[in-house]
Design a protein around this motif. Sequence first.
Motif, PDB file in Angstrom:
ATOM      1  N   ASN A  76       0.837  -1.209   0.000  1.00 24.27           N
ATOM      2  CA  ASN A  76       0.000   0.000   0.000  1.00 24.27           C
ATOM      3  C   ASN A  76       0.870   1.257   0.000  1.00 24.27           C
ATOM      4  O   ASN A  76       0.588   2.218  -0.722  1.00 24.27           O
ATOM      5  CB  ASN A  76      -0.944   0.014   1.204  1.00 24.27           C
ATOM      6  N   TRP A  77       1.920   1.234   0.797  1.00 27.15           N
ATOM      7  CA  TRP A  77       2.837   2.379   0.843  1.00 27.15           C
ATOM      8  C   TRP A  77       3.529   2.564  -0.506  1.00 27.15           C
ATOM      9  O   TRP A  77       3.640   3.681  -1.009  1.00 27.15           O
ATOM     10  CB  TRP A  77       3.871   2.175   1.949  1.00 27.15           C
ATOM     11  N   VAL A  78       3.983   1.449  -1.115  1.00 25.08           N
ATOM     12  CA  VAL A  78       4.659   1.529  -2.417  1.00 25.08           C
ATOM     13  C   VAL A  78       3.724   2.119  -3.459  1.00 25.08           C
ATOM     14  O   VAL A  78       4.110   2.994  -4.241  1.00 25.08           O
ATOM     15  CB  VAL A  78       5.171   0.136  -2.855  1.00 25.08           C
ATOM     16  N   LEU A  79       2.460   1.665  -3.457  1.00 28.65           N
ATOM     17  CA  LEU A  79       1.493   2.196  -4.429  1.00 28.65           C
ATOM     18  C   LEU A  79       1.195   3.672  -4.182  1.00 28.65           C
ATOM     19  O   LEU A  79       0.948   4.423  -5.118  1.00 28.65           O
ATOM     20  CB  LEU A  79       0.205   1.371  -4.398  1.00 28.65           C
ATOM     21  N   SER A  80       1.218   4.082  -2.920  1.00 25.22           N
ATOM     22  CA  SER A  80       0.917   5.493  -2.619  1.00 25.22           C
ATOM     23  C   SER A  80       2.070   6.422  -3.008  1.00 25.22           C
ATOM     24  O   SER A  80       1.850   7.568  -3.378  1.00 25.22           O
ATOM     25  CB  SER A  80       0.582   5.663  -1.140  1.00 25.22           C
ATOM     26  N   VAL A  81       3.306   5.956  -2.924  1.00 28.27           N
ATOM     27  CA  VAL A  81       4.448   6.821  -3.258  1.00 28.27           C
ATOM     28  C   VAL A  81       4.846   6.727  -4.725  1.00 28.27           C
ATOM     29  O   VAL A  81       5.570   7.589  -5.220  1.00 28.27           O
ATOM     30  CB  VAL A  81       5.678   6.527  -2.367  1.00 28.27           C
ATOM     31  N   THR A  82       4.394   5.683  -5.424  1.00 26.08           N
ATOM     32  CA  THR A  82       4.750   5.525  -6.837  1.00 26.08           C
ATOM     33  C   THR A  82       3.760   6.305  -7.681  1.00 26.08           C
ATOM     34  O   THR A  82       2.555   6.054  -7.635  1.00 26.08           O
ATOM     35  CB  THR A  82       4.733   4.037  -7.243  1.00 26.08           C
ATOM     36  N   LYS A  83       4.259   7.251  -8.449  1.00 25.15           N
ATOM     37  CA  LYS A  83       3.413   8.082  -9.322  1.00 25.15           C
ATOM     38  C   LYS A  83       3.106   7.322 -10.608  1.00 25.15           C
ATOM     39  O   LYS A  83       3.975   6.668 -11.170  1.00 25.15           O
ATOM     40  CB  LYS A  83       4.123   9.396  -9.654  1.00 25.15           C
ATOM     41  N   PRO A  84       1.866   7.422 -11.077  1.00 24.17           N
ATOM     42  CA  PRO A  84       1.493   6.668 -12.284  1.00 24.17           C
ATOM     43  C   PRO A  84       2.304   7.046 -13.520  1.00 24.17           C
ATOM     44  O   PRO A  84       2.529   6.219 -14.386  1.00 24.17           O
ATOM     45  CB  PRO A  84       0.016   7.018 -12.494  1.00 24.17           C
ATOM     46  N   TRP A  85       2.739   8.271 -13.596  1.00 21.82           N
ATOM     47  CA  TRP A  85       3.475   8.699 -14.787  1.00 21.82           C
ATOM     48  C   TRP A  85       4.957   8.353 -14.719  1.00 21.82           C
ATOM     49  O   TRP A  85       5.676   8.479 -15.692  1.00 21.82           O
ATOM     50  CB  TRP A  85       3.314  10.222 -14.990  1.00 21.82           C
ATOM     51  N   CYS A  86       5.406   7.902 -13.539  1.00 23.76           N
ATOM     52  CA  CYS A  86       6.828   7.581 -13.359  1.00 23.76           C
ATOM     53  C   CYS A  86       7.165   6.274 -14.086  1.00 23.76           C
ATOM     54  O   CYS A  86       6.376   5.328 -14.122  1.00 23.76           O
ATOM     55  CB  CYS A  86       7.147   7.451 -11.871  1.00 23.76           C
ATOM     56  N   VAL A  87       8.366   6.241 -14.684  1.00 27.13           N
ATOM     57  CA  VAL A  87       8.823   5.050 -15.400  1.00 27.13           C
ATOM     58  C   VAL A  87       8.919   3.853 -14.453  1.00 27.13           C
ATOM     59  O   VAL A  87       8.635   2.717 -14.832  1.00 27.13           O
ATOM     60  CB  VAL A  87      10.211   5.326 -16.048  1.00 27.13           C
ATOM     61  N   LEU A  88       9.264   4.124 -13.197  1.00 26.78           N
ATOM     62  CA  LEU A  88       9.417   3.032 -12.238  1.00 26.78           C
ATOM     63  C   LEU A  88       8.102   2.316 -11.950  1.00 26.78           C
ATOM     64  O   LEU A  88       8.086   1.128 -11.652  1.00 26.78           O
ATOM     65  CB  LEU A  88      10.018   3.570 -10.935  1.00 26.78           C
ATOM     66  N   SER A  89       6.975   3.046 -12.049  1.00 26.88           N
ATOM     67  CA  SER A  89       5.684   2.402 -11.767  1.00 26.88           C
ATOM     68  C   SER A  89       5.375   1.328 -12.795  1.00 26.88           C
ATOM     69  O   SER A  89       4.685   0.353 -12.508  1.00 26.88           O
ATOM     70  CB  SER A  89       4.564   3.436 -11.706  1.00 26.88           C
ATOM     71  N   VAL A  90       5.889   1.499 -14.009  1.00 30.99           N
ATOM     72  CA  VAL A  90       5.692   0.480 -15.043  1.00 30.99           C
ATOM     73  C   VAL A  90       6.407  -0.809 -14.643  1.00 30.99           C
ATOM     74  O   VAL A  90       5.944  -1.905 -14.952  1.00 30.99           O
ATOM     75  CB  VAL A  90       6.227   1.007 -16.407  1.00 30.99           C
TER      76      VAL A  90
END
Length: 198
Positions: A76-90
């Motif tokens: 949950n924390w990882v999903l909250s800090v990861t921005k959808p537009w960030c390459v890392l979220s992919v």
Amino acid sequence: MKTVENLGRAFLKPLFPYLKFSPEDELRNNKYRLLYDYSHQLYDEEVQRFKDLEDKSFKLLTALSVISLLYIPTLNWVLSVTKPWCVLSVLVIPMMIVDVAFFLRAWKSLSETFKLTEVPKMPLDNNLLGIFNDDNEHINSLYYHLYLGYNESIIQYKIVNDKKSKYISDGHKHLQKGFTYFIAILSFAVFGMILESL
């Protein structure tokens, strides 16, 4: 040496009618006794292996339970800090799916070790009781019968232990992979936060 042995036999020969066993019988008894003792030792080792595997499986399942308790809030924390537009979220989202799959596979493998299995026991049958009751029965028959019982139990224990060992090995392997992915996901999340702050 052979002469001394022959002299000993010649000296004891008149006593043989009063002795229960001849030296040859005693040697045979020792052979069967050694066979029985060895099979008993192997049986004890397989029983101990069974207990050790149960203990190891329990420890791994406990570790998996602790990781699972920490896993959901961390995701949950990882999903909250990861921005959808960030390459890392992919990268993070597919890694999370693969990670959950590894933990589920580990749980499935480890839970297989706790299924109710028929634990082999040393057989106790009427033949053994008959050997004890028959005064004319030679002690070799008793040792041999006990050896056969232990041998059968050892074979059954090896089958059960090999299955448990395979499940534990698979569970441990999937648990390690899942934990590696978990650390990678956390690293990507922290790296993403660092990039955001720059």
